[in-house]
Design a protein around this motif. Structure first.
Motif, PDB file in Angstrom:
ATOM      1  N   ARG A   1     -23.466  15.097   3.871  1.00 13.19           N
ATOM      2  CA  ARG A   1     -22.653  15.704   4.923  1.00 13.19           C
ATOM      3  C   ARG A   1     -23.118  17.111   5.287  1.00 13.19           C
ATOM      4  N   ASP A   2     -23.505  17.875   4.284  1.00  9.29           N
ATOM      5  CA  ASP A   2     -23.744  19.301   4.533  1.00  9.29           C
ATOM      6  C   ASP A   2     -25.210  19.672   4.559  1.00  9.29           C
ATOM      7  N   SER A   3     -26.082  18.697   4.423  1.00 11.60           N
ATOM      8  CA  SER A   3     -27.415  19.147   4.102  1.00 11.60           C
ATOM      9  C   SER A   3     -28.508  18.395   4.843  1.00 11.60           C
TER      10      SER A   3
ATOM     11  N   HIS B   1     -13.942  19.225  -5.178  1.00 11.27           N
ATOM     12  CA  HIS B   1     -14.664  17.966  -4.970  1.00 11.27           C
ATOM     13  C   HIS B   1     -14.686  17.062  -6.202  1.00 11.27           C
ATOM     14  N   MET B   2     -14.226  17.548  -7.341  1.00  9.39           N
ATOM     15  CA  MET B   2     -14.150  16.642  -8.490  1.00  9.39           C
ATOM     16  C   MET B   2     -12.816  15.879  -8.507  1.00  9.39           C
ATOM     17  N   GLN B   3     -11.979  16.141  -7.519  1.00  7.11           N
ATOM     18  CA  GLN B   3     -10.695  15.436  -7.457  1.00  7.11           C
ATOM     19  C   GLN B   3     -10.875  13.980  -7.035  1.00  7.11           C
TER      20      GLN B   3
ATOM     21  N   PHE C   1     -24.279  13.331  -4.002  1.00  6.88           N
ATOM     22  CA  PHE C   1     -25.035  12.836  -2.849  1.00  6.88           C
ATOM     23  C   PHE C   1     -24.146  12.663  -1.615  1.00  6.88           C
ATOM     24  N   GLN C   2     -22.861  12.399  -1.833  1.00  3.71           N
ATOM     25  CA  GLN C   2     -21.928  12.405  -0.698  1.00  3.71           C
ATOM     26  C   GLN C   2     -21.913  13.780  -0.024  1.00  3.71           C
ATOM     27  N   LEU C   3     -21.760  14.808  -0.842  1.00  7.06           N
ATOM     28  CA  LEU C   3     -21.704  16.167  -0.299  1.00  7.06           C
ATOM     29  C   LEU C   3     -23.011  16.516   0.399  1.00  7.06           C
TER      30      LEU C   3
ATOM     31  N   ILE D   1     -23.219   6.439   3.877  1.00  4.54           N
ATOM     32  CA  ILE D   1     -22.590   5.148   3.605  1.00  4.54           C
ATOM     33  C   ILE D   1     -22.802   4.725   2.148  1.00  4.54           C
ATOM     34  N   LEU D   2     -24.015   4.872   1.659  1.00  2.00           N
ATOM     35  CA  LEU D   2     -24.286   4.378   0.303  1.00  2.00           C
ATOM     36  C   LEU D   2     -23.806   5.326  -0.793  1.00  2.00           C
ATOM     37  N   SER D   3     -23.748   6.627  -0.501  1.00  2.00           N
ATOM     38  CA  SER D   3     -23.171   7.525  -1.517  1.00  2.00           C
ATOM     39  C   SER D   3     -21.640   7.377  -1.529  1.00  2.00           C
TER      40      SER D   3
END
Lengths: 352, 352
Positions: free
Chosen positions: B149-151, B48-50, B144-146, A158-160
């Motif tokens: 989700r993946d980590s 992911h830089m899009q 940090f979004q990625l 949520i925060l990222s």
């Protein structure tokens, strides 16, 4: 910056009559409800902004310790209570949110060469561009450090997500500056990103830490989103407020940057609809070409009044206030719900 | 910036003799070993830089898509293989690390007013301070979004810790600039933070995704830390390299900023030990007062040669190279280990 303005407005309210007193009460209900939690959050903020690199707490303290209403942390605290949360994860998360907010303020204050001349008392002006950027990075990293220890992947998501959208909103705002073709949809997208999404996340987290169903998380997210939009709309209106000017506050910052906020968008729409060559030429010169002289701000404000641009902007803010209140409908009445309703009313009662 | 220099150096090596060919082979062993993985990482980076906000991929692409050796992602890929990892989480993490690195480069290039005059071709110079800051924030958030989700929280802990230490190192560097009292310990602390910690995290993650015992994670972290220190030492030496100058590359950037890197620290130590009034006055003028004329850089380099400051700095870099290689001792021989050893040898074979 929003919080600082809110704080300034509130400080002045002791000397002003009923409507503002109401507004003060609006925030006070919220403050009273979570005052112990807020003290704990402030202690966490002070603790976690420390670093062996002394310039970091020094510069961060310039913004953080100097105060501000802690509006976003307050929303997290009240939302958590609304959802019946009894633990203390919400305290750390409220501190994280304030760190993210402070990082965005530090980065927002980084100005290009032309703006340095104004000599404003930003961290940037006092310490230089680079330390402001780097200390913002530190606070942002610190927020994710704290989350990685005390929290969940869901909270980090949520925060990222919010942080990425804030950056997108800020970049979008840069791209729309000085562009008179910017319409109200583009404007709403910008303020949804740069301001409202962090309000939304602040509220949503209350349901997440309390492990409440998705519909409650969604309702709080919507409440925060609408509140944030109303809050930024009022901020943008206040930048052209005669009352603000009378109180000796800065007016016209957005104008001098050629920022396309709603009052300008609406005034320009009317000039276009009326095919008013003089007004169109005026906006083109002052916003697109950024060729401004001393009396242009007054003229801009006069055109806004002529076309009801400030009043219409305020009406839109009131619509979002109502949407925010409506979003809370799924929750039964409680002191927490009452405080959140009062807080949203406060957001637009700052007079202009 | 480091990676860019490494890339430049390598590009020139085709025309130069044996020692550099060796160095090229050093990196090529690593590149060959993980070339498929690296292609996958590059695809993830581009994906992911899009953003709908077009300035973001445009500005990010200026740095990311333009190349660079992807040294840090390469280390994650090779470390993961060294630890026998068979999955694909390491690909996303390698992309995250490149995003964090790119964000720090964008923020590092944000300059104060005085530096704008040099008109360097940084993203900052092309797009302005503020977009560089905000796009850095976007990439940092995206990382940090990625991860969310993946980590794992463990991975987020490692990379948020690294990010905070990088910011501290960068701020510490600002504080030591123009301060002749900065000693080699303070310098090593700065480069450990601003450079080595991300190398260390890049390597450590290989053991973490492969779920290997702590001693292997520690060994890879140490390898990366020592490699990073050696790499930055060589970078700082190259900034005073006659060879660099002969090749038409920029020399003396650190000098012009009054940055206290090891060659200056060692030359100043000798001036102090020898109580050489003329040299002490020179350093005070050019570094502390930043009062420099055209021939001062040449004189600074001459003093460094007189006092063996570049050679002694290089000896220290070699010590760290050896420490990096020693840190890998717990791993049995393998193509991956061989590639990591060759990579560290490459880091100091860039001639000066």
């Amino acid at each position: 910056m929003n919080v600082a303005i809110a704080a300034d407005v509130k400080a002045d309210q002791s000397a002003t009559p009923s409507k503002n007193s109401q507004a003060q009460n609006g925030m006070d209900v919220l403050l009273d409800l979570v005052s112990d939690d807020l003290k704990a959050v402030n202690a966490l903020i002070m603790k976690h902004m420390q670093s062996d690199v002394v310039l970091i707490p020094q510069l961060a303290g310039h913004l953080i310790a100097a105060g501000g209403k802690r509006l976003r942390p307050l929303l997290t605290l009240a939302s958590s209570r609304l959802c019946g949360y009894k633990g203390d994860r919400h305290l750390g998360l409220a501190a994280c949110i304030e760190f993210i907010h402070t990082a965005t303020l530090l980065h927002d204050d980084v100005v290009d060469e032309s703006d340095l001349r104004r000599g404003r008392d930003t961290a940037n002006a006092l310490f230089g561009n680079k330390p402001s950027v780097l200390v913002g990075d530190f606070l942002f990293s610190r927020a994710f450090q704290l989350m990685s220890r005390d929290s969940s992947l869901e909270v980090i998501r949520i925060l990222s997500d919010a942080s990425a959208v804030i950056a997108e909103g800020e970049v979008q705002q840069l791209m729309t500056s000085n562009d008179l073709e910017t319409d109200r949809d583009a404007y709403l997208k910008v303020i949804s990103g740069k301001t409202a999404v962090l309000f939304a996340a602040s509220c949503q987290l209350g349901a997440v830490v309390a492990d409440r169903p998705q519909n409650e998380a969604d309702a709080l997210e919507a409440y925060g989103q609408y509140l944030g939009i109303a809050f930024q709309l009022v901020d943008d209106i206040l930048d052209y407020s005669a009352k603000q000017a009378a109180l000796g506050k800065t007016v016209g910052d957005d104008f001098r940057e050629g920022k396309m906020t709603l009052p300008i968008i609406l005034a320009y729409e009317k000039a276009t609809a009326g095919n008013n060559a003089e007004e169109l030429a005026f906006w083109k010169r002052v916003i697109e070409e950024l060729d401004q002289s001393d009396r242009d701000l007054d003229h801009a404000i006069a055109l806004m009044h002529k076309h009801n641009a400030l009043e219409d902007s305020m009406s839109l803010a009131r619509e979002y206030v109502q949407k925010a209140i409506d979003a809370l409908a799924i929750f039964p009445d409680s002191p927490e719900k009452n405080a959140l309703v009062k807080a949203v009313e406060f957001s637009i009662s700052r007079e202009f």
